[in-house]
Each structure stands twice: as structure tokens, then as C-alpha cells.
Scaffold this motif. Sequence first.
Motif, PDB file in Angstrom:
ATOM      1  N   ALA A  24      59.251 -24.199  28.125  1.00 61.12           N
ATOM      2  CA  ALA A  24      59.635 -25.478  28.724  1.00 61.12           C
ATOM      3  C   ALA A  24      60.979 -25.413  29.431  1.00 61.12           C
ATOM      4  O   ALA A  24      61.241 -26.200  30.341  1.00 61.12           O
ATOM      5  CB  ALA A  24      59.651 -26.571  27.659  1.00 61.12           C
ATOM      6  N   PHE A  25      61.840 -24.482  29.012  1.00 64.76           N
ATOM      7  CA  PHE A  25      63.191 -24.434  29.576  1.00 64.76           C
ATOM      8  C   PHE A  25      63.536 -23.036  30.082  1.00 64.76           C
ATOM      9  O   PHE A  25      63.083 -22.035  29.532  1.00 64.76           O
ATOM     10  CB  PHE A  25      64.227 -24.825  28.508  1.00 64.76           C
ATOM     11  N   GLN A  30      67.421 -25.546  31.884  1.00 63.86           N
ATOM     12  CA  GLN A  30      66.761 -26.428  32.859  1.00 63.86           C
ATOM     13  C   GLN A  30      65.260 -26.452  32.564  1.00 63.86           C
ATOM     14  O   GLN A  30      64.705 -25.468  32.078  1.00 63.86           O
ATOM     15  CB  GLN A  30      66.980 -25.898  34.291  1.00 63.86           C
ATOM     16  N   LEU A  31      64.622 -27.576  32.862  1.00 62.05           N
ATOM     17  CA  LEU A  31      63.170 -27.660  32.686  1.00 62.05           C
ATOM     18  C   LEU A  31      62.468 -26.705  33.649  1.00 62.05           C
ATOM     19  O   LEU A  31      62.807 -26.637  34.833  1.00 62.05           O
ATOM     20  CB  LEU A  31      62.702 -29.083  33.008  1.00 62.05           C
ATOM     21  N   THR A  32      61.495 -25.966  33.133  1.00 63.99           N
ATOM     22  CA  THR A  32      60.655 -25.137  34.006  1.00 63.99           C
ATOM     23  C   THR A  32      59.558 -26.035  34.584  1.00 63.99           C
ATOM     24  O   THR A  32      59.307 -27.119  34.051  1.00 63.99           O
ATOM     25  CB  THR A  32      59.980 -24.012  33.201  1.00 63.99           C
ATOM     26  N   GLY A  35      57.252 -26.779  31.906  1.00 64.79           N
ATOM     27  CA  GLY A  35      57.855 -27.732  30.972  1.00 64.79           C
ATOM     28  C   GLY A  35      57.765 -29.146  31.514  1.00 64.79           C
ATOM     29  O   GLY A  35      57.482 -30.092  30.785  1.00 64.79           O
ATOM     30  N   GLU A  36      57.974 -29.252  32.825  1.00 61.31           N
ATOM     31  CA  GLU A  36      57.923 -30.572  33.459  1.00 61.31           C
ATOM     32  C   GLU A  36      56.513 -31.155  33.339  1.00 61.31           C
ATOM     33  O   GLU A  36      56.337 -32.332  33.026  1.00 61.31           O
ATOM     34  CB  GLU A  36      58.320 -30.431  34.924  1.00 61.31           C
ATOM     35  N   PHE A  39      55.947 -32.340  29.807  1.00 58.67           N
ATOM     36  CA  PHE A  39      56.596 -33.635  29.569  1.00 58.67           C
ATOM     37  C   PHE A  39      55.843 -34.751  30.296  1.00 58.67           C
ATOM     38  O   PHE A  39      55.739 -35.868  29.783  1.00 58.67           O
ATOM     39  CB  PHE A  39      58.064 -33.598  30.000  1.00 58.67           C
TER      40      PHE A  39
END
Length: 195
Positions: A24-25, A30-32, A35-36, A39
Motif C-alpha cells: 500500500a505504501f 506515500q500511497l502506491t 494502495g490507493e 483504500f
Amino acid sequence: MSKPPTTATAPSTHADQRDLDVAAFTPDGQLTPEGELAFDRLTARLIAEAGKTADPQNTLARIAKILPAIAPQAIAKVIGQREATPGHYPWCRPGGCATHQDGDRTWTEHDGNSYSTLLEDFAGNGTLEFVAQLTQDDSFHGAAPVVHLYDGGGDGVFLDTPALDDTITRLDGLVSLLRVLRQQMAADLAEVAAC
Ligand SMILES: [Zn+2]
């Protein structure tokens, strides 16, 4: 007819096993893109669940408001359930513990994550920040872990189990007091009798 998947595709409302395995990060937090998407799927699920309530708008507004309040305890709970690395507690921050040496005595200072609660005034100028962190240091607090509770300015207290129990009771009392004061905010100003 199947369309190629794009990031613009509405996320599925079903969070799936992929979300547990996704990176995810990035290493710098930072969000990958994956990951985005994970979410987005979680958010879509919350929106779908809110849609089943009598007032979805109000439910979503409440979720947005309580997330900052419940996220630290949710994270702390999951972290506490991890398997501890040998010589450490389950709550130790990976790589966050320091080994000290004094003569031929060697000991480890164990530190957990810091969790902060930010209180902001209505004008957004003043803030109060409370930070809580598990820690254990043989040479400082003794053999048992303590909770370091401090304000953003730095002053704080180290709480062993009985002291933490007392603190929880008092903070519960503080929250109850705030609820009483909250009710009293609705009271009208008494009229001044005309003479
Ligand atoms: Zn440790």
C-alpha cells in the motif's frame, strides 16, 4: 464486451483478499497506486454500508468525523497482535529500540509507536496535542512497560499499570464532564428584569 480495467473504473464495493497483500505504501510512506485502489475499495464499502442506514449523508459525515479518533486505537490494536521478534515486545517499533551499554551491563530501551490526539479550537488557532507511547527501559522505569503520556510541548508522565488505570478513570471522568458542559451550552442567558 469487456473493457480494459483503468484506474477510473468505479471501485468494487467488496474489499477482497488482494487488499491484505497489496504493497500500500512506498518506502517513504506515500500511497502506491495499488494502495490507493485498496483504500478506494474500502471507502466504497463504507459508502455502500452507509447507504443502508436511514440517513446516509449523516452517517458518512459521522464516519469522517470519528475516523481520526478511532484510527490510533485500531492501529495500536493490530500492532499489539503481531508476533514479537525475539527479545522484543509485540508493540515494539521495528528498528525503533535502542541498545545501551554501561560498563559490562547491556540493556535494551524498547519503544512503541507514538499515537497522538489533536484537539483544535473552533477558530483553528489553538491546539492541544496528547501523545501516548508504550516504552520500557530497565534503567529508567524498571522491568515493566509503562505508557508515556505527554503533550505536544513535551511535558508528560510515565504511567505504570496502576497509574494508567487511575488515568483512564480520570480521563473517562473528563469526557463525562465535557458531555455535561456540552449540554449546558444549550442553556439560554437569563433575561434581565426591566425596571
Ligand atoms: Zn523492543
